[in-house]
Design a protein around this motif. Structure first.
Motif, mmCIF file in Angstrom:
data_model
loop_
_atom_site.group_PDB
_atom_site.id
_atom_site.type_symbol
_atom_site.label_atom_id
_atom_site.label_comp_id
_atom_site.label_asym_id
_atom_site.label_seq_id
_atom_site.Cartn_x
_atom_site.Cartn_y
_atom_site.Cartn_z
ATOM 1 N N VAL A 255 0.891 -1.316 0.060
ATOM 2 C CA VAL A 255 0.330 -0.177 0.248
ATOM 3 C C VAL A 255 0.885 1.249 -0.006
ATOM 4 C CG1 VAL A 255 -1.538 1.593 1.436
ATOM 5 C CG2 VAL A 255 -2.187 -0.971 0.666
ATOM 6 N N GLY A 256 2.249 1.360 0.623
ATOM 7 C CA GLY A 256 2.594 2.348 0.725
ATOM 8 C C GLY A 256 3.927 2.543 -0.477
ATOM 9 N N GLY A 257 4.235 1.519 -1.171
ATOM 10 C CA GLY A 257 4.867 1.552 -2.202
ATOM 11 C C GLY A 257 6.689 1.298 -1.511
ATOM 12 N N THR A 258 7.559 0.354 -2.878
ATOM 13 C CA THR A 258 8.417 0.233 -1.943
ATOM 14 C C THR A 258 9.099 1.095 -2.924
ATOM 15 O OG1 THR A 258 8.581 -1.059 -3.946
ATOM 16 C CG2 THR A 258 8.072 -1.960 -1.561
ATOM 17 N N ALA A 259 8.807 1.803 -4.190
ATOM 18 C CA ALA A 259 10.383 2.724 -5.115
ATOM 19 C C ALA A 259 10.628 3.830 -3.890
ATOM 20 C CB ALA A 259 9.806 3.303 -5.197
ATOM 21 N N THR A 260 10.398 4.575 -2.837
ATOM 22 C CA THR A 260 11.161 5.248 -1.670
ATOM 23 C C THR A 260 11.178 4.550 -0.315
ATOM 24 O OG1 THR A 260 9.446 6.180 -1.323
ATOM 25 C CG2 THR A 260 10.411 6.882 -3.255
ATOM 26 N N PHE A 261 12.051 5.361 0.188
ATOM 27 C CA PHE A 261 12.400 4.976 1.605
ATOM 28 C C PHE A 261 11.587 4.802 2.905
ATOM 29 C CE2 PHE A 261 14.597 5.321 6.292
ATOM 30 C CZ PHE A 261 15.208 4.033 5.538
ATOM 31 N N PHE A 262 10.623 6.137 2.068
ATOM 32 C CA PHE A 262 9.627 6.229 2.783
ATOM 33 C C PHE A 262 7.718 5.767 2.663
ATOM 34 C CE2 PHE A 262 12.468 9.840 3.780
ATOM 35 C CZ PHE A 262 12.667 9.897 4.819
ATOM 36 N N GLY A 263 8.116 5.495 1.270
ATOM 37 C CA GLY A 263 6.713 4.771 1.362
ATOM 38 C C GLY A 263 6.569 2.681 1.541
ATOM 39 N N PRO A 264 7.351 2.523 2.821
ATOM 40 C CA PRO A 264 6.592 1.163 3.589
ATOM 41 C C PRO A 264 5.918 2.110 5.066
ATOM 42 C CG PRO A 264 8.189 0.625 2.508
ATOM 43 C CD PRO A 264 8.687 2.187 2.336
ATOM 44 N N ILE A 265 7.077 2.565 5.476
ATOM 45 C CA ILE A 265 6.198 3.734 6.852
ATOM 46 C C ILE A 265 5.137 4.295 6.557
ATOM 47 C CG2 ILE A 265 7.390 5.054 8.345
ATOM 48 C CD1 ILE A 265 9.903 4.637 7.524
ATOM 49 N N LEU A 266 4.784 5.418 5.249
ATOM 50 C CA LEU A 266 3.252 5.548 5.110
ATOM 51 C C LEU A 266 2.717 4.885 4.965
ATOM 52 C CD1 LEU A 266 2.868 8.719 4.092
ATOM 53 C CD2 LEU A 266 2.664 7.905 1.788
ATOM 54 N N GLY A 267 2.555 3.823 4.536
ATOM 55 C CA GLY A 267 1.695 2.637 4.207
ATOM 56 C C GLY A 267 1.621 2.633 5.512
ATOM 57 N N CYS A 268 2.224 1.906 6.613
ATOM 58 C CA CYS A 268 2.503 1.685 7.566
ATOM 59 C C CYS A 268 0.858 2.309 8.628
ATOM 60 C CB CYS A 268 3.363 0.902 8.613
ATOM 61 S SG CYS A 268 2.935 0.394 10.082
ATOM 62 N N ALA A 269 1.637 3.392 8.870
ATOM 63 C CA ALA A 269 1.056 4.629 9.615
ATOM 64 C C ALA A 269 -0.567 4.399 8.429
ATOM 65 C CB ALA A 269 1.889 5.855 9.078
ATOM 66 N N ALA A 270 -0.153 4.730 7.675
ATOM 67 C CA ALA A 270 -1.561 5.149 7.511
ATOM 68 C C ALA A 270 -2.911 3.708 7.271
ATOM 69 C CB ALA A 270 -1.821 5.366 5.809
ATOM 70 N N LEU A 271 -2.303 2.833 7.292
ATOM 71 C CA LEU A 271 -3.274 1.965 7.334
ATOM 72 C C LEU A 271 -3.399 1.306 9.236
ATOM 73 C CD1 LEU A 271 -2.594 -0.754 5.106
ATOM 74 C CD2 LEU A 271 -4.849 0.491 5.293
ATOM 75 N N VAL A 272 -2.583 1.620 10.051
ATOM 76 C CA VAL A 272 -2.542 1.259 11.304
ATOM 77 C C VAL A 272 -3.602 2.309 11.919
ATOM 78 C CG1 VAL A 272 -0.937 1.602 13.802
ATOM 79 C CG2 VAL A 272 -0.093 0.423 12.198
ATOM 80 N N ILE A 273 -3.003 3.696 11.618
ATOM 81 C CA ILE A 273 -3.959 5.041 12.034
ATOM 82 C C ILE A 273 -5.770 4.667 11.432
ATOM 83 C CG2 ILE A 273 -4.864 7.160 11.756
ATOM 84 C CD1 ILE A 273 -1.888 7.368 11.505
ATOM 85 N N LEU A 274 -5.981 4.374 10.709
ATOM 86 C CA LEU A 274 -7.327 4.409 9.720
ATOM 87 C C LEU A 274 -7.677 2.840 10.255
ATOM 88 C CD1 LEU A 274 -9.427 4.485 6.855
ATOM 89 C CD2 LEU A 274 -8.002 1.885 6.481
ATOM 90 N N ASN A 275 -6.883 2.231 10.832
ATOM 91 C CA ASN A 275 -7.655 0.729 11.180
ATOM 92 C C ASN A 275 -8.108 1.021 13.133
ATOM 93 O OD1 ASN A 275 -7.393 -2.422 12.194
ATOM 94 N ND2 ASN A 275 -6.215 -2.442 12.866
ATOM 95 N N GLU A 276 -6.740 1.896 13.469
ATOM 96 C CA GLU A 276 -7.266 2.412 15.493
ATOM 97 C C GLU A 276 -8.684 3.192 15.106
ATOM 98 O OE1 GLU A 276 -6.578 -0.318 17.059
ATOM 99 O OE2 GLU A 276 -4.833 -1.079 15.624
ATOM 100 N N ILE A 277 -8.149 3.998 14.442
ATOM 101 C CA ILE A 277 -9.595 5.094 14.481
ATOM 102 C C ILE A 277 -10.928 5.217 13.826
ATOM 103 C CG2 ILE A 277 -9.828 7.972 13.793
ATOM 104 C CD1 ILE A 277 -6.606 8.052 13.970
#
Lengths: 328, 289
Positions: A255-277
């Motif tokens: 979901v984050g994308g693997t092309a850049t360093f921050f992609g997976p972090i973005l995906g992880c944060a976005a989905l966890v926040i979506l999930n929890e909130i």
């Protein structure tokens, strides 16, 4: 390009935000923040392996190797917890080194299936051998981090905020190391292997050695994440590291994308926040696998470059450059 | 000792029967569409839940349940083809990842509908064929074996003797050349998905009265099926059947003399060994990776 000064300012702002975040949250949200921080390390290390073009289904099991090794080192051998965590990371790296011999004889989805099989074997070994792995019930009452004081702040590691700060330092340091690796000639070699493995090989690069290196480094950091998790939750079992967890990691990364360093972090944060909130708010927590399943399918279908691709398009449009230029 | 071996042989024949139904479907889908369906174990699970819903729930006659199960799961397969495999035709890895997403959805929906506890389906028949004191074969297990033989023979006839089967084999060999010959890839994909999924579904229907049914039962099945198709040579139907029999025999023997977990570890190690030594499998000829 932003100047040095604005860059430093942005980093300072980010650090202040990360330090301030837990204070506005409830206790359970603080706990989720700790897990999120640990998972950021998992996905970032997963991406390091994905850089070489191989997708593993054993990464979470390797994380479990770190967790088990660290828990056993502190519990059975009485090693101090911080040292045990490093032991865990090293054990995970060592196991990965052993596995790399059979696994890197394959690639593509043979590698995927092979890594899945290897992971299952490790998980079954935990299940089968009650001594020392505790069988299906796993290991309980794992030593927590010992408390310590820094000037006025007392670090009581049962407090999620304290453990969050500890994880922030460990994960931050690990991310910095992985960032340096990616920007070094080593990282460029990984990229070369991903896009042109035959060409890289003919240019004299030992593809297998570099893949092994990426796998070992990624596994070491994944093991460290496992150790961080084990000493926080205090109990681990073979099912803590099963396929479902692996699919979560896979989903965050894709979901984050693997092309850049921050992609997976973005995906992880976005989905966890979506999930929890969102899910917690609607009392729909059991629906997590359902949501993840849909998100995974939809992002494979419609977001081949992940959220980072969306973000790049967006910022590109802001700068008036349109859609091109951000493509790999 | 002879008796023990005979009993082990019967048990492994039963295990081989349902395993080969699952594995053959997996191979068929791979052959035609070039994608590994990670959710194939969940199709098996859905078949078993058709029995839970209709047979234990409403008392629908078992033979009718079997037909409904076959068609229902086959249609789920068609749904998968439409929604994920067709749009992702150009990226096999993408198709695999999307099928993992489908796996999560299927498990979650079944957990919500039926709960996560294990269901026990009332036995269709209690009769046991007694060969001797220690060698017995429950009739239901014989059903599974006979049904597997029947379905696999039907599949063989379908693939070798009908136009559809001919088209299916052609597109498995070379999709582009087949398309040039006027074979619709879409149509063959749909048929392959229906047949492959249907076979997994019928395997689930047949074994449901013999095992405990739960939303996560597909995991063990897909692991075994992976072992079988890798050992047999991914893409080879005959290999999948032979490997199913061999794997079921080894697994049953190890389970009898040691325990089930050791048997699983043995199977997985065997698969890793084959992947290392002969990645095309024992019966495979071409390397498609």
């Amino acid at each position: 390009m932003p100047s040095q000064l604005t860059r430093a300012g942005l980093w300072l702002l980010l650090i202040c935000m990360l330090l301030a975040v837990p204070h506005g949250l409830s206790f359970s949200q603080q706990e989720i923040l700790v897990f999120l921080t640990i998972n950021v390390l998992v996905v970032t290390s997963y991406r390091l392996l994905a850089l070489t073009g191989e997708w593993s289904l054993g990464h979470v099991v390797i994380m479990g190797v770190g967790a088990y090794a660290s828990a056993l080192a502190s519990k059975e051998l009485g090693i101090a917890v911080p040292v045990a965590m490093i032991t865990g990371a090293l054990t995970a790296a060592l196991v990965a080194f052993g596995l790399s011999y059979p696994l890197f004889r394959m690639k593509g989805f043979y590698f995927l299936i092979g890594s899945f099989a290897a992971g299952e074997i490790i998980r079954l070994l935990w299940k089968r051998f009650r001594d020392p792995f505790g069988g299906p019930k796993g290991i309980k009452k794992i030593e927590p981090m010992p408390d310590f004081d820094i000037v006025i702040w007392r670090f009581d590691f049962f407090e999620p905020v304290s453990y969050y700060y500890f994880c922030l330092v460990v994960v931050g340091l690990s991310l910095w190391i992985m960032w340096r690796i990616e920007k070094s000639p080593l990282g460029l070699t990984f990229h070369a292997i991903h896009w042109q493995d035959k060409l890289a090989e003919s240019a004299g690069i030992n593809v297998r050695a570099y893949k092994t290196l990426a796998f070992v480094i990624a596994s070491g950091f994944s093991g460290l994440a496992g150790a961080l998790l084990a000493h926080y939750i205090g109990t681990i079992n073979p099912n803590s590291f099963d396929l479902e967890q692996m699919v979560f990691v896979l989903t965050w990364t894709i979901v984050g994308g693997t092309a850049t360093f921050f992609g997976p972090i973005l995906g992880c944060a976005a989905l966890v926040i979506l999930n929890e909130i969102v899910l917690r708010e609607f009392g729909f927590e059991q629906g997590r696998p359902l949501i993840y399943g849909f998100v995974l399918i939809l992002s494979v279908l419609f977001l081949p470059r992940g959220l980072e691709g969306l973000l790049q398009d967006f910022t590109g449009a802001l700068r008036g450059r349109g859609r091109q230029g951000s493509r790999q | 000792m002879i008796e023990l071996l005979a009993q082990t042989g019967l048990n492994s024949l039963y295990a081989a029967a349902y395993l080969s139904l699952v594995a053959v479907g997996l191979v068929l889908i791979f052959g035609v569409m070039g994608v590994i369906n990670f959710a194939h174990g969940e199709l098996f699970m859905l078949g078993a839940y058709v029995v839970v819903a209709l047979y234990s729930g409403f008392g629908v006659p078992y033979i009718l349940v079997a037909a409904i199960g076959l068609i229902f799961v086959g249609c789920i397969g068609i749904l998968m083809e439409f929604t994920i495999f067709r749009p992702l035709r150009d990226s096999p890895l993408g198709g695999l990842v999307a099928s993992i997403g489908f796996l999560l959805i299927a498990q979650a929906l079944v957990s919500m509908g039926f709960g996560v506890r294990m269901e026990h389906v009332p036995p269709v028949t209690q009769e046991v064929i007694v060969f001797s004191e220690k060698v017995r074969l429950p009739l239901q297990r014989l059903f599974v074996i006979l049904a597997a033989v029947m379905f696999l023979s039907l599949l063989w006839i379908f693939l070798r003797r009908t136009r559809f089967g001919w088209a299916l084999r052609a597109s498995a060999q070379d999709a582009e050349a087949a398309a040039l010959q006027g074979i619709s890839i879409r149509q063959t994909s749909l048929i392959a998905m229906f047949v492959g999924a249907g076979l997994a579904g019928i395997a689930g229907v047949l074994t449901a009265p013999l095992i405990s049914v739960g939303p996560h039962m597909g995991h063990a099945v897909i692991v075994a099926a992976f072992i079988v198709i890798i050992v047999g040579g991914i893409g080879s139907l005959e290999g999948a059947i032979v490997a199913s029999v061999a794997y079921a025999f080894i697994h049953t023997i190890v389970t009898t003399f040691w325990d089930g977990v050791i048997a699983d570890i043995t199977g997985l190690s065997l698969m890793l060994l084959v992947l290392i030594v002969r990645p095309t499998g024992l019966f495979g000829t071409t390397d498609r990776a």
